[in-house]
Design a protein around this motif. Structure first.
Motif, mmCIF file in Angstrom:
data_model
loop_
_atom_site.group_PDB
_atom_site.id
_atom_site.type_symbol
_atom_site.label_atom_id
_atom_site.label_comp_id
_atom_site.label_asym_id
_atom_site.label_seq_id
_atom_site.Cartn_x
_atom_site.Cartn_y
_atom_site.Cartn_z
ATOM 1 N N LYS A 5 0.854 -1.180 0.000
ATOM 2 C CA LYS A 5 0.000 0.000 0.000
ATOM 3 C C LYS A 5 0.887 1.225 0.000
ATOM 4 O O LYS A 5 1.925 1.279 0.669
ATOM 5 C CB LYS A 5 -0.902 0.018 1.236
ATOM 6 N N SER A 36 0.148 4.145 1.298
ATOM 7 C CA SER A 36 0.135 4.866 2.574
ATOM 8 C C SER A 36 -0.588 4.025 3.612
ATOM 9 O O SER A 36 -1.428 3.204 3.298
ATOM 10 C CB SER A 36 -0.543 6.228 2.421
ATOM 11 N N ASN A 37 -0.284 4.258 4.842
ATOM 12 C CA ASN A 37 -0.905 3.517 5.934
ATOM 13 C C ASN A 37 -2.038 4.321 6.581
ATOM 14 O O ASN A 37 -2.249 4.240 7.776
ATOM 15 C CB ASN A 37 0.141 3.158 6.987
ATOM 16 N N GLU A 38 -2.750 5.088 5.797
ATOM 17 C CA GLU A 38 -3.827 5.918 6.329
ATOM 18 C C GLU A 38 -5.053 5.067 6.649
ATOM 19 O O GLU A 38 -5.332 4.083 5.976
ATOM 20 C CB GLU A 38 -4.230 6.991 5.318
ATOM 21 N N LEU A 39 -5.757 5.492 7.664
ATOM 22 C CA LEU A 39 -7.024 4.854 8.006
ATOM 23 C C LEU A 39 -8.104 5.374 7.067
ATOM 24 O O LEU A 39 -8.082 6.547 6.665
ATOM 25 C CB LEU A 39 -7.419 5.163 9.450
ATOM 26 N N PRO A 40 -9.071 4.542 6.758
ATOM 27 C CA PRO A 40 -10.156 5.040 5.913
ATOM 28 C C PRO A 40 -10.967 6.081 6.681
ATOM 29 O O PRO A 40 -11.021 6.060 7.913
ATOM 30 C CB PRO A 40 -10.985 3.788 5.617
ATOM 31 N N PRO A 41 -11.616 7.013 6.001
ATOM 32 C CA PRO A 41 -12.391 8.050 6.700
ATOM 33 C C PRO A 41 -13.572 7.442 7.458
ATOM 34 O O PRO A 41 -14.147 6.447 7.046
ATOM 35 C CB PRO A 41 -12.862 8.974 5.582
ATOM 36 N N VAL A 42 -13.940 8.081 8.582
ATOM 37 C CA VAL A 42 -15.058 7.621 9.398
ATOM 38 C C VAL A 42 -16.363 7.992 8.698
ATOM 39 O O VAL A 42 -16.548 9.125 8.257
ATOM 40 C CB VAL A 42 -15.008 8.270 10.808
#
Length: 157
Positions: free
Chosen positions: A7, A9-15
């Protein structure tokens, strides 16, 4: 051979905020249902005396009688003489029996025989008026009487 991709980036998906309006309206309805509105519009001054032994009163079987001088906004119309208030209207000492009987009928049928009368008397009210109220209560056989006070000690304040 297959190629594995990492991946980027290791970003979290938006809430997801899709259920947020539902939660807000549920809270709104909850507070609308739970909020207790004031029963009586106070027409008399009501600075209560202080007492050091105070208990909480169950409101489901009580009738309130207020006594004191009319509030500042009602003094032009009703004068400065002490008045008795039951419910949302002034009552003369001769009409207390009728007003209390009417208030007793508003309670649940099983509680009508166990009515407690709560006196909220201004500390500057004449004792003769309280005696007259108590005499009318005796004639109606409403002998359970409570004096409403504020917590504190009069000697220390």
């Amino acid at each position: 051979m297959s190629k594995f991709r990492k991946k980027k980036s290791n970003e979290l998906p938006p809430v997801s905020t899709a259920s947020l309006p539902d939660i807000v309206f549920m809270l709104l309805f909850f507070f609308m249902v739970v909020t207790v509105l004031r029963d009586d519009n106070l027409l008399v001054q009501n600075k209560l005396p202080k007492a050091d032994q105070v208990e909480k009163l169950k409101k489901d079987r009580s009738v309130y009688i207020y006594a004191g001088k009319p509030s500042a906004r009602y003094q032009d119309k009703f004068g400065t003489e002490a008045k008795i208030q039951i419910g949302d209207k002034y009552t003369d000492i001769t009409n207390i029996k009728f007003a209390l009987t009417e208030m007793r009928q508003k309670l649940l049928p099983e509680l009508q025989d166990k009515v407690m009368v709560a006196l909220k008397v201004d500390e500057d009210t004449n004792t003769g008026m309280v005696t007259d109220i108590k005499q009318q209560l005796r004639e109606l056989n409403m002998l359970k009487l409570i004096y409403i006070t504020t917590p504190g000690n009069e000697l220390n304040n």
